[in-house]
Scaffold this active site. Sequence first.
Site, PDB file in Angstrom:
ATOM      1  N   SER A 162      -2.541   5.992 -11.246  1.00  0.00           N
ATOM      2  CA  SER A 162      -1.150   6.327 -11.509  1.00  0.00           C
ATOM      3  C   SER A 162      -1.069   7.392 -12.605  1.00  0.00           C
ATOM      4  CB  SER A 162      -0.377   5.052 -11.856  1.00  0.00           C
ATOM      5  OG  SER A 162       1.003   5.257 -11.809  1.00  0.00           O
ATOM      6  N   ASP A 196       3.961   3.753  -0.857  1.00  0.00           N
ATOM      7  CA  ASP A 196       4.076   4.159  -2.256  1.00  0.00           C
ATOM      8  C   ASP A 196       4.910   5.437  -2.302  1.00  0.00           C
ATOM      9  OD1 ASP A 196       3.695   5.124  -4.851  1.00  0.00           O
ATOM     10  OD2 ASP A 196       1.518   5.068  -4.786  1.00  0.00           O
ATOM     11  N   HIS A 254       2.200   0.783  -4.574  1.00  0.00           N
ATOM     12  CA  HIS A 254       1.720   1.344  -5.828  1.00  0.00           C
ATOM     13  C   HIS A 254       1.313   0.208  -6.777  1.00  0.00           C
ATOM     14  CE1 HIS A 254       1.536   4.784  -8.624  1.00  0.00           C
ATOM     15  NE2 HIS A 254       1.800   3.875  -9.553  1.00  0.00           N
TER      16      HIS A 254
END
Length: 317
Positions: free
Chosen positions: A163, A258, A288
């Site tokens: 991320s 995501d 995610h």
Amino acid sequence: MALDPQAQALLAMIYRVGAPRFHELDTHQARRSFEKLQGTFGPEARAVSSVTEVPIPATHAKDGVIMARLYRPLSAGPDDILPVAFYFHGGGWCIGDVASYDGLCRELAHLGGVAVLSVDYRLAPEHPFPTAVEDALRAVTWSLANAVLLGIDPSRFALAGDSAGGTLSAVTALQLRNANGPQAALQLLIYPCTDILSQRPSRREFASGYFLDTESLAWFFERYLPNQDDWQDWRASPINAGRFDGLPPATFILAECDPLTDDGKAYAALLGEAGVPVTVHEFEGMVHGFFSLGKYFPQAVKAVERAGGALRAALLG
């Protein structure tokens, strides 16, 4: 694009009990919530040969030190000089820490057969952009310059993260290239945020009900980037870097459901077009954040195995 039943069950539970989402919390509450999530569903703490807290002097003396944690795999002897993977944790540049990623970094050290240096870069909103970018680069350059002290091989290193940490890895690779600095053997980019202002389809398709809601994205962006003029800065949105040649090979791990997945694919395509070797692993039905939740998602275990294998192949041949 069907959501995996396991992911669906987790999300249904979250929404059914009315658990607040990140954008409904203050910074302290969001950090605590993230710690609980990682502590509950993160991998068990695998044995390693050593764990060392590493204080890295910040670029400016007034900023003190950047803390990092160095893991050496159980297979390593005390005098072995190891390749190293720098790991930057996720959390939207605002939440997350080295402690929350302890189990994951131990697993990557074991599977990769390499040292892992997990970096506790400073977080927004207390330390907004570009502090995290500066800390990431400083952690890498200082560690390579002090390789003897750390027992690592400065000629064999990887940049890894999930991320926001995946973004920091990509940006650090770009900065090292721009400075004609040492080049990593691999970028391991796990659902990175590559374009803050993206309008790609996945941003709309997975805007609500897939864990990382549009409102939560905005919550992170506004805290990390209080000056909206910075939203298009390539150090925040690496897709705006302009050129992508001369970068290390990249392995992407993406989640199908995501909002960031199309941005990751777009960045992978740009790297490929520039001649960078690219491998993309997309995990069907995943949301995610799944990568660090190995106690809940079997797919996370497989994804971490692929990540470890990529590190082993790149750094140990």
